[in-house]
Design a protein around this motif. Structure first.
Motif, PDB file in Angstrom:
ATOM      1  N   PRO A  57      52.670  30.179  15.099  1.00  0.00           N
ATOM      2  CA  PRO A  57      51.417  30.106  15.847  1.00  0.00           C
ATOM      3  C   PRO A  57      50.945  28.662  16.007  1.00  0.00           C
ATOM      4  O   PRO A  57      51.072  27.860  15.076  1.00  0.00           O
ATOM      5  N   ASP A  59      47.793  27.980  16.721  1.00  0.00           N
ATOM      6  CA  ASP A  59      46.364  27.942  16.410  1.00  0.00           C
ATOM      7  C   ASP A  59      46.062  28.019  14.909  1.00  0.00           C
ATOM      8  O   ASP A  59      44.913  28.106  14.521  1.00  0.00           O
ATOM      9  N   ARG A  60      47.086  27.994  14.065  1.00  0.00           N
ATOM     10  CA  ARG A  60      46.875  28.052  12.618  1.00  0.00           C
ATOM     11  C   ARG A  60      47.448  26.816  11.950  1.00  0.00           C
ATOM     12  O   ARG A  60      48.435  26.257  12.411  1.00  0.00           O
ATOM     13  N   ARG A  86      50.476  22.643  14.142  1.00  0.00           N
ATOM     14  CA  ARG A  86      49.596  21.930  13.196  1.00  0.00           C
ATOM     15  C   ARG A  86      50.187  22.054  11.798  1.00  0.00           C
ATOM     16  O   ARG A  86      49.797  22.930  11.026  1.00  0.00           O
TER      17      ARG A  86
END
Length: 107
Positions: A57, A59-60, A86
């Motif tokens: 993912p 977004d994590r 990230r």
């Protein structure tokens, strides 16, 4: 975002129930010979990074670790960051986590 996270910073994130994805990227031989892992960590073979990295993912926050936070962690983080993930790695790796009193569980 920094490339690294200290064992104490990671402990705080986990205690505060932050939703991070924890990945064990120790080489297969290192993973197979050690009977422990950080609770909640999923092992992914660093040799197969190109296959599994596309499913991560964006977004994590992702925290990875190898044995000592050296070449494996640095290489994996560099490649993941290049894909927009990230990611950061534990300073000193799994060994530093253990030395800092971090919880481990049988895998």
């Amino acid at each position: 975002m920094n490339r690294t996270i200290s064992p104490s910073e990671l402990k705080q994130l986990l205690e505060n129930r932050k939703t991070i994805l924890l990945l064990d990227v120790r080489r297969r031989v290192d993973y197979d010979t050690d009977g422990q892992k950080i609770p909640g960590a999923a092992w992914l073979d660093p040799e197969r990074l190109t296959q599994w990295s596309t499913a991560l993912p964006l977004d994590r926050e992702i925290v990875i670790y190898c044995v000592r936070g050296g070449s494996v962690s640095k290489s994996v983080v560099d490649q993941l960051k290049a894909k927009g993930v990230r990611a950061r790695f534990i300073e000193g790796g799994f060994e530093a986590w253990r030395q800092a009193g971090g919880e481990t569980v049988p895998k």
